[in-house]
Motif scaffolding. Sequence first.
Motif, PDB file in Angstrom:
ATOM      1  N   ASP A   1       5.016  -3.110  -5.132  1.00 31.46           N
ATOM      2  CA  ASP A   1       4.529  -4.240  -5.906  1.00 31.46           C
ATOM      3  C   ASP A   1       3.286  -4.886  -5.288  1.00 31.46           C
ATOM      4  O   ASP A   1       2.317  -5.162  -6.014  1.00 31.46           O
ATOM      5  N   PRO A   2       3.242  -5.120  -3.964  1.00 30.23           N
ATOM      6  CA  PRO A   2       2.015  -5.693  -3.383  1.00 30.23           C
ATOM      7  C   PRO A   2       0.790  -4.803  -3.594  1.00 30.23           C
ATOM      8  O   PRO A   2      -0.315  -5.304  -3.805  1.00 30.23           O
ATOM      9  N   THR A   3       1.003  -3.483  -3.550  1.00 32.54           N
ATOM     10  CA  THR A   3      -0.113  -2.555  -3.783  1.00 32.54           C
ATOM     11  C   THR A   3      -0.615  -2.687  -5.214  1.00 32.54           C
ATOM     12  O   THR A   3      -1.828  -2.718  -5.465  1.00 32.54           O
ATOM     13  N   GLU A   4       0.322  -2.769  -6.157  1.00 30.08           N
ATOM     14  CA  GLU A   4      -0.063  -2.917  -7.561  1.00 30.08           C
ATOM     15  C   GLU A   4      -0.864  -4.197  -7.775  1.00 30.08           C
ATOM     16  O   GLU A   4      -1.869  -4.207  -8.502  1.00 30.08           O
ATOM     17  N   LYS A   5      -0.446  -5.276  -7.158  1.00 30.54           N
ATOM     18  CA  LYS A   5      -1.167  -6.546  -7.300  1.00 30.54           C
ATOM     19  C   LYS A   5      -2.585  -6.420  -6.767  1.00 30.54           C
ATOM     20  O   LYS A   5      -3.533  -6.952  -7.361  1.00 30.54           O
ATOM     21  N   HIS A   6      -2.733  -5.718  -5.650  1.00 31.02           N
ATOM     22  CA  HIS A   6      -4.076  -5.512  -5.093  1.00 31.02           C
ATOM     23  C   HIS A   6      -4.935  -4.683  -6.053  1.00 31.02           C
ATOM     24  O   HIS A   6      -6.120  -4.979  -6.252  1.00 31.02           O
ATOM     25  N   MET A   7      -4.346  -3.649  -6.662  1.00 27.80           N
ATOM     26  CA  MET A   7      -5.073  -2.815  -7.621  1.00 27.80           C
ATOM     27  C   MET A   7      -5.556  -3.660  -8.800  1.00 27.80           C
ATOM     28  O   MET A   7      -6.700  -3.557  -9.247  1.00 27.80           O
ATOM     29  N   ARG A   8      -4.651  -4.499  -9.307  1.00 30.35           N
ATOM     30  CA  ARG A   8      -4.981  -5.339 -10.464  1.00 30.35           C
ATOM     31  C   ARG A   8      -6.161  -6.254 -10.147  1.00 30.35           C
ATOM     32  O   ARG A   8      -7.113  -6.374 -10.946  1.00 30.35           O
ATOM     33  N   LEU A   9      -6.116  -6.888  -8.991  1.00 31.20           N
ATOM     34  CA  LEU A   9      -7.185  -7.811  -8.603  1.00 31.20           C
ATOM     35  C   LEU A   9      -8.500  -7.070  -8.361  1.00 31.20           C
ATOM     36  O   LEU A   9      -9.572  -7.575  -8.715  1.00 31.20           O
ATOM     37  N   ARG A  10      -8.404  -5.887  -7.760  1.00 34.84           N
ATOM     38  CA  ARG A  10      -9.616  -5.128  -7.473  1.00 34.84           C
ATOM     39  C   ARG A  10     -10.302  -4.679  -8.762  1.00 34.84           C
ATOM     40  O   ARG A  10     -11.542  -4.751  -8.874  1.00 34.84           O
ATOM     41  N   ILE A  11      -9.533  -4.220  -9.723  1.00 34.12           N
ATOM     42  CA  ILE A  11     -10.107  -3.789 -11.014  1.00 34.12           C
ATOM     43  C   ILE A  11     -10.809  -4.958 -11.695  1.00 34.12           C
ATOM     44  O   ILE A  11     -11.943  -4.834 -12.175  1.00 34.12           O
TER      45      ILE A  11
END
Length: 424
Positions: free
Chosen positions: A50-60
């Motif tokens: 989940d933390p990785t997904e949140k980082h992906m979302r913010l980066r995009i």
Amino acid sequence: MMKIHIETYGCTRNRADAEIMEALLVRAGYEISELDSADCVIVNTCAVKDPTEKHMRLRIKELIDSGRRVIVTGCLPHVNPDAIDQRVSAVLGVKSIDRIVEAVKAAETGKKLISVEGWRERSIDKLELPRVWKRGVAFVVPIGEGCLNGCTYCATRFARGVLKSYRPELVVKWVKEALSRGYREIQLSSEDTGCYGFDIGTNLASLLEEITAIEGDFRVRVGMMNPNHVIKFLDELVEVYRDEKIYRFLHLPVQSGDDEILRRMGRAYSVEEFEEIVEAFRRRIPELNLNTDIIVGFPGESEEAFQNTVELVKRVRPDKINVSRYSPRPGTIAARWKGLPGWKVKERSRYLHRLRLQIAHEINSRYLGREVEVLTHGAGKKGGIEGRTMNYKEIILPDGPTGEFLRVRVEKTSATYLLGRMVE
């Protein structure tokens, strides 16, 4: 034509996928650039936690807000497509990366390409696709995609699917090509190398025998393998691991030291079987570097279950433990179950983290003053030259050549790496 920048997150499989996409784009005439000069950014995502997904979302979102076109690839489109900003120019699944040129051309014209649905029916052999040859010592060779596991917490299998092993002759061909181009380390990669070949009538041990028969002075790092598959051909695998071309490195995730939690996780092996594998390797492979993974705070993990994990760690004493706090992933069975209080998960994670550092420091301290063989990889992140011992422990030298096998004396140790100097 647009200038393209590729950002890759996650596992070595994603690194290999990125090199395939880069090769296809270069072949089509596109320039691969640094971020500052890029018109379009390909974000090759990871969504394992989940933390990785949140980082992906913010980066995009950050990249789109900067005025660049963004193409999303990797696991996130399969695991949680709703997390992807709707303003992206294209979305490709892991089995659609061969359409990357088409996606970029669509982005140039303002169209939007989405190629995720129907991925289960797509079957591309990625070893048939081109790769870019970057300067370096290590080269990743994918040996398959997907797995044969049914872990109740894992969303990666939603992206990678059921096991598709690549043909041994293709794997060997890529290894030979990499060696002919000067690479000295081959990293065999898959979601689970332990089940390689089960779908095509072979196994990992047979593949390793073919690879170690190749002439040359090189080393092979075998990627993560799950215990439930390894135990099916344990003796054969241990025997081939004795070859000097294979790093004495075993990544064998246990995830929990409690059989009931393993059952709830869908891991399909017992703690006893995990220990049987470790004992078999250690008996035949001197100075084995054992890495394992543990998830703390899995739904239903009682205090007794956690203590069983602690006792397993104390008995087995892995060189390295990747400790993860459980986080529910969308679409998984475990996501429906009641989780543990966050404070309890953090408390258990911190305790296990301290224990693993203590054990790692004690193990690494045994190398102090010894001479070891090292393959140098190049400049370290914090200076010096980074290398790997023959059991794949990280070692930092003050200086030295890159891509060479050296005799090194260990002068200092820590829980995470060794410090050494070339022997004159």
